[in-house]
Enzyme design. Structure first.
Site, PDB file in Angstrom:
ATOM      1  N   GLU A  82       0.821  -1.218   0.000  1.00 28.21           N
ATOM      2  CA  GLU A  82       0.000   0.000   0.000  1.00 28.21           C
ATOM      3  C   GLU A  82       0.859   1.273   0.000  1.00 28.21           C
ATOM      4  OE1 GLU A  82      -2.950   0.253   3.118  1.00 28.21           O
ATOM      5  OE2 GLU A  82      -3.928   1.955   2.151  1.00 28.21           O
ATOM      6  N   LYS A 260      -7.727  -0.321  11.275  1.00 31.39           N
ATOM      7  CA  LYS A 260      -7.069  -0.755  10.024  1.00 31.39           C
ATOM      8  C   LYS A 260      -5.834   0.101   9.780  1.00 31.39           C
ATOM      9  CE  LYS A 260      -6.372  -0.642   5.343  1.00 31.39           C
ATOM     10  NZ  LYS A 260      -5.479   0.273   4.618  1.00 31.39           N
ATOM     11  N   ASP A 276       3.598 -14.057  12.010  1.00 28.28           N
ATOM     12  CA  ASP A 276       2.290 -14.511  11.549  1.00 28.28           C
ATOM     13  C   ASP A 276       1.302 -13.332  11.594  1.00 28.28           C
ATOM     14  OD1 ASP A 276      -0.284 -15.638  11.427  1.00 28.28           O
ATOM     15  OD2 ASP A 276       0.343 -17.484  12.409  1.00 28.28           O
ATOM     16  N   HIS A 374      -2.053  10.633   0.326  1.00 28.45           N
ATOM     17  CA  HIS A 374      -2.126   9.233  -0.087  1.00 28.45           C
ATOM     18  C   HIS A 374      -2.188   9.112  -1.608  1.00 28.45           C
ATOM     19  CE1 HIS A 374      -3.126   5.022  -0.066  1.00 28.45           C
ATOM     20  NE2 HIS A 374      -4.226   5.276  -0.748  1.00 28.45           N
TER      21      HIS A 374
HETATM   22  C1  LIG Z   1       2.180  11.185   2.856  1.00 29.94           C
HETATM   23  C2  LIG Z   1       2.447  12.243   3.904  1.00 29.94           C
HETATM   24  C3  LIG Z   1       3.531  11.747   4.875  1.00 29.94           C
HETATM   25  C4  LIG Z   1       2.932  13.534   3.234  1.00 29.94           C
HETATM   26  O1  LIG Z   1       2.966  14.543   4.193  1.00 29.94           O
HETATM   27  P1  LIG Z   1       3.662  15.947   3.926  1.00 29.94           P
HETATM   28  O2  LIG Z   1       3.405  16.790   5.103  1.00 29.94           O
HETATM   29  O3  LIG Z   1       3.275  16.441   2.587  1.00 29.94           O
HETATM   30  O4  LIG Z   1       5.145  15.509   3.869  1.00 29.94           O
HETATM   31  P2  LIG Z   1       6.471  16.367   3.750  1.00 29.94           P
HETATM   32  O5  LIG Z   1       6.847  16.424   2.306  1.00 29.94           O
HETATM   33  O6  LIG Z   1       6.362  17.626   4.532  1.00 29.94           O
HETATM   34  O7  LIG Z   1       7.482  15.405   4.514  1.00 29.94           O
HETATM   35  C5  LIG Z   1       7.349  15.151   5.904  1.00 29.94           C
HETATM   36  C6  LIG Z   1       7.963  13.793   6.222  1.00 29.94           C
HETATM   37  O8  LIG Z   1       7.121  12.746   5.724  1.00 29.94           O
HETATM   38  C7  LIG Z   1       7.950  11.689   5.218  1.00 29.94           C
HETATM   39  N1  LIG Z   1       7.682  11.577   3.776  1.00 29.94           N
HETATM   40  C8  LIG Z   1       7.056  12.479   2.980  1.00 29.94           C
HETATM   41  N2  LIG Z   1       6.952  12.009   1.726  1.00 29.94           N
HETATM   42  C9  LIG Z   1       7.541  10.812   1.712  1.00 29.94           C
HETATM   43  C10 LIG Z   1       7.747   9.826   0.707  1.00 29.94           C
HETATM   44  N3  LIG Z   1       7.341  10.006  -0.543  1.00 29.94           N
HETATM   45  N4  LIG Z   1       8.364   8.696   1.057  1.00 29.94           N
HETATM   46  C11 LIG Z   1       8.807   8.495   2.321  1.00 29.94           C
HETATM   47  N5  LIG Z   1       8.632   9.381   3.318  1.00 29.94           N
HETATM   48  C12 LIG Z   1       8.006  10.517   3.017  1.00 29.94           C
HETATM   49  C13 LIG Z   1       9.391  12.076   5.520  1.00 29.94           C
HETATM   50  O9  LIG Z   1       9.757  11.534   6.755  1.00 29.94           O
HETATM   51  C14 LIG Z   1       9.317  13.587   5.582  1.00 29.94           C
HETATM   52  O10 LIG Z   1      10.239  14.232   6.407  1.00 29.94           O
HETATM   53  P3  LIG Z   1      11.827  14.078   6.324  1.00 29.94           P
HETATM   54  O11 LIG Z   1      12.099  12.820   7.116  1.00 29.94           O
HETATM   55  O12 LIG Z   1      12.218  13.895   4.900  1.00 29.94           O
HETATM   56  O13 LIG Z   1      12.353  15.288   6.970  1.00 29.94           O
HETATM   57  C15 LIG Z   1       1.149  12.610   4.714  1.00 29.94           C
HETATM   58  O14 LIG Z   1       0.219  13.144   3.836  1.00 29.94           O
HETATM   59  C16 LIG Z   1       0.538  11.447   5.439  1.00 29.94           C
HETATM   60  O15 LIG Z   1       1.066  10.931   6.414  1.00 29.94           O
HETATM   61  N6  LIG Z   1      -0.651  11.015   4.997  1.00 29.94           N
HETATM   62  C17 LIG Z   1      -1.347   9.866   5.588  1.00 29.94           C
HETATM   63  C18 LIG Z   1      -1.116   8.685   4.742  1.00 29.94           C
HETATM   64  C19 LIG Z   1      -1.709   7.430   5.306  1.00 29.94           C
HETATM   65  O16 LIG Z   1      -2.161   7.363   6.426  1.00 29.94           O
HETATM   66  N7  LIG Z   1      -1.689   6.395   4.501  1.00 29.94           N
HETATM   67  C20 LIG Z   1      -2.223   5.121   4.831  1.00 29.94           C
HETATM   68  C21 LIG Z   1      -3.175   4.692   3.744  1.00 29.94           C
HETATM   69  S1  LIG Z   1      -4.799   5.334   4.031  1.00 29.94           S
HETATM   70  C22 LIG Z   1      -5.389   4.144   5.148  1.00 29.94           C
HETATM   71  O17 LIG Z   1      -5.409   3.001   4.842  1.00 29.94           O
HETATM   72  C23 LIG Z   1      -5.653   4.441   6.594  1.00 29.94           C
HETATM   73  C24 LIG Z   1      -6.673   5.379   7.049  1.00 29.94           C
HETATM   74  C25 LIG Z   1      -6.183   6.777   6.847  1.00 29.94           C
HETATM   75  O18 LIG Z   1      -7.913   5.181   6.422  1.00 29.94           O
HETATM   76  C26 LIG Z   1      -6.834   5.125   8.520  1.00 29.94           C
HETATM   77  C27 LIG Z   1      -7.837   5.984   9.195  1.00 29.94           C
HETATM   78  O19 LIG Z   1      -8.877   6.264   8.567  1.00 29.94           O
HETATM   79  O20 LIG Z   1      -7.589   6.330  10.364  1.00 29.94           O
HETATM   80  N1  LIG Z   2      -3.157 -20.255  15.962  1.00 26.48           N
HETATM   81  C1  LIG Z   2      -1.940 -19.939  15.577  1.00 26.48           C
HETATM   82  O1  LIG Z   2      -1.503 -18.797  15.692  1.00 26.48           O
HETATM   83  C2  LIG Z   2      -1.058 -20.996  14.984  1.00 26.48           C
HETATM   84  C3  LIG Z   2       0.160 -20.612  14.470  1.00 26.48           C
HETATM   85  N2  LIG Z   2       1.035 -21.551  13.999  1.00 26.48           N
HETATM   86  C4  LIG Z   2       2.352 -21.199  13.485  1.00 26.48           C
HETATM   87  O2  LIG Z   2       3.310 -21.523  14.489  1.00 26.48           O
HETATM   88  C5  LIG Z   2       4.529 -20.848  14.213  1.00 26.48           C
HETATM   89  C6  LIG Z   2       5.140 -20.305  15.479  1.00 26.48           C
HETATM   90  O3  LIG Z   2       5.356 -21.348  16.400  1.00 26.48           O
HETATM   91  P1  LIG Z   2       6.615 -21.326  17.371  1.00 26.48           P
HETATM   92  O4  LIG Z   2       6.360 -22.282  18.476  1.00 26.48           O
HETATM   93  O5  LIG Z   2       6.951 -19.936  17.745  1.00 26.48           O
HETATM   94  O6  LIG Z   2       7.749 -21.782  16.408  1.00 26.48           O
HETATM   95  P2  LIG Z   2       8.764 -22.944  16.379  1.00 26.48           P
HETATM   96  O7  LIG Z   2       8.223 -24.218  16.914  1.00 26.48           O
HETATM   97  O8  LIG Z   2       9.296 -22.948  15.001  1.00 26.48           O
HETATM   98  O9  LIG Z   2       9.879 -22.365  17.366  1.00 26.48           O
HETATM   99  C7  LIG Z   2       9.763 -22.409  18.744  1.00 26.48           C
HETATM  100  C8  LIG Z   2      10.898 -23.279  19.301  1.00 26.48           C
HETATM  101  O10 LIG Z   2      12.159 -22.654  19.089  1.00 26.48           O
HETATM  102  C9  LIG Z   2      13.068 -23.095  20.083  1.00 26.48           C
HETATM  103  N3  LIG Z   2      13.815 -21.918  20.574  1.00 26.48           N
HETATM  104  C10 LIG Z   2      15.135 -21.675  20.338  1.00 26.48           C
HETATM  105  N4  LIG Z   2      15.507 -20.516  20.905  1.00 26.48           N
HETATM  106  C11 LIG Z   2      14.416 -20.000  21.523  1.00 26.48           C
HETATM  107  C12 LIG Z   2      14.173 -18.812  22.278  1.00 26.48           C
HETATM  108  N5  LIG Z   2      15.135 -17.900  22.550  1.00 26.48           N
HETATM  109  N6  LIG Z   2      12.930 -18.588  22.731  1.00 26.48           N
HETATM  110  C13 LIG Z   2      11.952 -19.441  22.496  1.00 26.48           C
HETATM  111  N7  LIG Z   2      12.111 -20.599  21.807  1.00 26.48           N
HETATM  112  C14 LIG Z   2      13.336 -20.880  21.315  1.00 26.48           C
HETATM  113  C15 LIG Z   2      12.244 -23.757  21.188  1.00 26.48           C
HETATM  114  O11 LIG Z   2      12.466 -25.115  21.344  1.00 26.48           O
HETATM  115  P3  LIG Z   2      12.951 -26.281  20.327  1.00 26.48           P
HETATM  116  O12 LIG Z   2      14.340 -25.936  19.908  1.00 26.48           O
HETATM  117  O13 LIG Z   2      12.882 -27.501  21.150  1.00 26.48           O
HETATM  118  O14 LIG Z   2      11.995 -26.323  19.179  1.00 26.48           O
HETATM  119  C16 LIG Z   2      10.806 -23.451  20.787  1.00 26.48           C
HETATM  120  O15 LIG Z   2       9.895 -24.449  21.104  1.00 26.48           O
HETATM  121  C17 LIG Z   2       4.194 -19.764  13.225  1.00 26.48           C
HETATM  122  O16 LIG Z   2       4.672 -20.148  11.953  1.00 26.48           O
HETATM  123  C18 LIG Z   2       2.673 -19.756  13.214  1.00 26.48           C
HETATM  124  O17 LIG Z   2       2.186 -19.319  11.961  1.00 26.48           O
HETATM  125  C19 LIG Z   2       0.744 -22.887  14.048  1.00 26.48           C
HETATM  126  C20 LIG Z   2      -0.458 -23.309  14.525  1.00 26.48           C
HETATM  127  C21 LIG Z   2      -1.477 -22.411  14.996  1.00 26.48           C
END
Ligand SMILES: CC(C)(COP(=O)([O-])OP(=O)([O-])OC[C@H]1O[C@@H](n2cnc3c(N)ncnc32)[C@H](O)[C@@H]1OP(=O)([O-])[O-])[C@@H](O)C(=O)NCCC(=O)NCCSC(=O)C[C@@](C)(O)CC(=O)[O-]
Ligand SMILES: NC(=O)C1=CN([C@@H]2O[C@H](COP(=O)(O)OP(=O)(O)OC[C@H]3O[C@@H](n4cnc5c(N)ncnc54)[C@H](OP(=O)(O)O)[C@@H]3O)[C@@H](O)[C@H]2O)C=CC1
Length: 422
Positions: A82, A260, A276, A374
């Site tokens: 997006e 969202k 995940d 956007h």
């Molecule tokens: C798009 C901006 C940031 C412009 O905003 P602006 O004020 O025109 O930006 P600017 O040109 O003054 O720049 C300000 C800063 O924005 C960043 N920036 C600026 N342009 C860029 C670019 N091209 N690529 C990367 N970063 C950019 C960058 O950090 C920059 O500062 P700097 O760091 O350079 O000093 C602003 O209008 C904005 O934030 N809009 C909102 C956009 C948004 O929320 N998008 C999500 C999709 S819509 C949605 O799905 C969600 C929603 C909105 O429905 C959720 C809701 O309803 O609550």
């Molecule tokens: N409802 C849900 O959300 C479900 C999700 N999944 C999937 O399960 C996956 C995640 O499961 P998860 O159990 O995390 O993954 P894994 O089983 O791949 O990894 C966990 C294992 O890693 C080992 N491990 C090594 N280092 C560490 C550490 N520092 N901390 C913790 N564990 C460590 C542990 O033991 P050991 O070495 O003995 O393995 C542990 O059991 C995702 O891919 C997810 O999409 C699956 C089913 C249902």
């Protein structure tokens, strides 16, 4: 390490940006190739990750600039299709940077595994028996995962829930498992399945489901970010953002869009790190509805100085081991770029990105509207769809923005005009 506050970071070329990130995160030339898609996930490896593989769907990976979380500067990798999401996160992080960035805390890494018991005659008696046998239950669970136990994790406690709705009572035993740096579903499900026969032998019930719960309410992250009134456009903007939030807190139609927007940021980092997305999204939305009404995940308030304060509390069951975090080379590198040492640190950064994203959306909505920022960025996608290429895309987008008409048919008309053909 280079700071993340880099004005105009977005004006660099992708190669320049990658060089900068590579320097910060100590990426090798081979690792840079992986990120550039020159040495991608092999089909053989993909075929081991999921089933019936025939190819890939590439999603752009960007990095949000300007983030500081718990006083640590970090570039935030975001995988999203997006437009304007990464820009909005960078923009919000820039504005929060001045007040110290984002601050996050976590409640630990306890996940719940549910074991459903049916055929229950006397639920309270059975509940008591289960608690009497807690030690045996936890011991058997922990035998399943010595690695997790050696890391200080494992099954820690149980909760017994009686459910009396419906025709006959049920019991749901919750295993409370500390999954440390793993998301934990496999670890918890293995324990739940292994312990089921013991549970049946302790009670007179029959075990049916044995599965993790994605409502990770014992694995919460709390985040805060503050925005100075004068940097975000003054008192009216602060008030209008708060008014907008109030609507999201009472109206599910608005709350869904508001949340969202938060998930725009969260899911992008979750996906980039090989975690995940469905687990996180299900947990977030269930948590938003925990009071019985679906509400805003964030809160927006004004502090004593009249500045805007945003906070959020959200379940965040993400890992830095297990799942897709290590098997996908790009996810592995995203974690390297983040430089996180624990899953809790990752959770804090993800939550900060969600809060920043919400601010970005609300600020746009409360001021110029969402379309200006956007759609200007979305114009690039529309232009590609309409057949623009590298030779003319910038000129076409500029023209559409100048015309204040960022619609597909207008962009197509520009492309088909003399100007578009160059
Ligand atoms: C798009 C901006 C940031 C412009 O905003 P602006 O004020 O025109 O930006 P600017 O040109 O003054 O720049 C300000 C800063 O924005 C960043 N920036 C600026 N342009 C860029 C670019 N091209 N690529 C990367 N970063 C950019 C960058 O950090 C920059 O500062 P700097 O760091 O350079 O000093 C602003 O209008 C904005 O934030 N809009 C909102 C956009 C948004 O929320 N998008 C999500 C999709 S819509 C949605 O799905 C969600 C929603 C909105 O429905 C959720 C809701 O309803 O609550
Ligand atoms: N409802 C849900 O959300 C479900 C999700 N999944 C999937 O399960 C996956 C995640 O499961 P998860 O159990 O995390 O993954 P894994 O089983 O791949 O990894 C966990 C294992 O890693 C080992 N491990 C090594 N280092 C560490 C550490 N520092 N901390 C913790 N564990 C460590 C542990 O033991 P050991 O070495 O003995 O393995 C542990 O059991 C995702 O891919 C997810 O999409 C699956 C089913 C249902």
């Amino acid at each position: 390490m280079t700071g993340t506050r880099i004005p105009g970071f977005y004006n660099l070329s992708p190669e320049e940006r990658l060089d900068l990130i590579a320097e910060t995160a100590n990426l090798t030339e081979d690792e840079k190739k992986v990120l550039m898609g020159l040495s991608p996930l092999s089909i053989t490896r993909a075929n081991r990750m999921v089933e019936n593989v025939i190819g890939f769907i590439p999603i752009p990976l960007g990095v949000a600039a300007n983030f500081k979380v718990n006083n640590k500067e970090t570039f935030v990798p975001m995988a999203t299709e997006e437009p304007s999401v990464i820009a909005a996160a960078s923009h919000a992080a820039k504005l929060a940077y001045e007040t110290g960035g984002f601050f996050a805390t976590t409640t630990g890494s306890i996940m719940r595994g549910q074991i459903q018991l049916t055929n229950i005659q006397n639920p309270y008696g059975e509940m008591a028996r289960l608690y009497e046998n807690k030690g045996r239950i936890l011991e058997l669970c922990n035998e399943q995962d010595p690695t997790l136990v050696s890391l200080g994790g494992g099954a820690k406690d149980i909760e017994v829930h009686i459910i009396e709705e419906g025709e006959s009572p049920m019991i749901v035993l919750h295993l409370l498992v500390d999954t440390r740096d793993a998301m934990g579903a496999n670890a918890v499900n293995t324990m739940a399945e292994a312990v089921a026969p013991l549970i049946e032998s302790i009670t007179h019930g029959r075990v049916n489901l044995r599965i993790i719960s994605n409502l990770a309410d014992k694995r919460l992250v709390r985040v805060r970010g503050e925005f100075k009134r004068e940097t975000i456009g003054g008192a009216k903007v602060v008030n209008d953002i708060i008014e907008a939030y109030k609507l999201a807190d009472v109206d599910p139609y608005r709350a869904t869009t508001h949340n969202k927007g938060i998930m725009n940021g969260i899911s992008a980092v979750v996906l980039a790190t090989g975690n995940d997305t469905r687990a996180i999204e299900a947990g977030a939305h269930a948590y938003a509805a925990r009071s019985g009404r679906y509400r805003s995940l964030t809160h927006w308030e004004k502090n004593h100085e009249g500045d805007l304060v945003g906070t959020m509390e959200i379940p965040m069951a993400v890992g830095i081991v297990g799942g897709g975090t290590k098997s996908n080379p790009v996810a592995n590198l995203a974690l390297k770029v983040l430089g996180v040492k624990t899953a809790e640190e990752l959770a804090g950064i993800i939550a900060a990105t969600g809060l920043a994203q919400n601010f970005g959306g609300l600020k746009a909505l409360a001021t110029e509207g969402i379309q200006k920022g956007h759609m200007a960025l979305h114009a690039r996608s529309l232009a590609l769809m309409a057949g623009a290429d590298e030779s003319n895309i910038d000129a076409i987008v500029e023209r559409a923005v100048q015309d204040q008409d960022v619609r597909y048919d207008h962009i197509l008309a520009i492309i088909n005009s003399e100007e578009g053909r160059g």
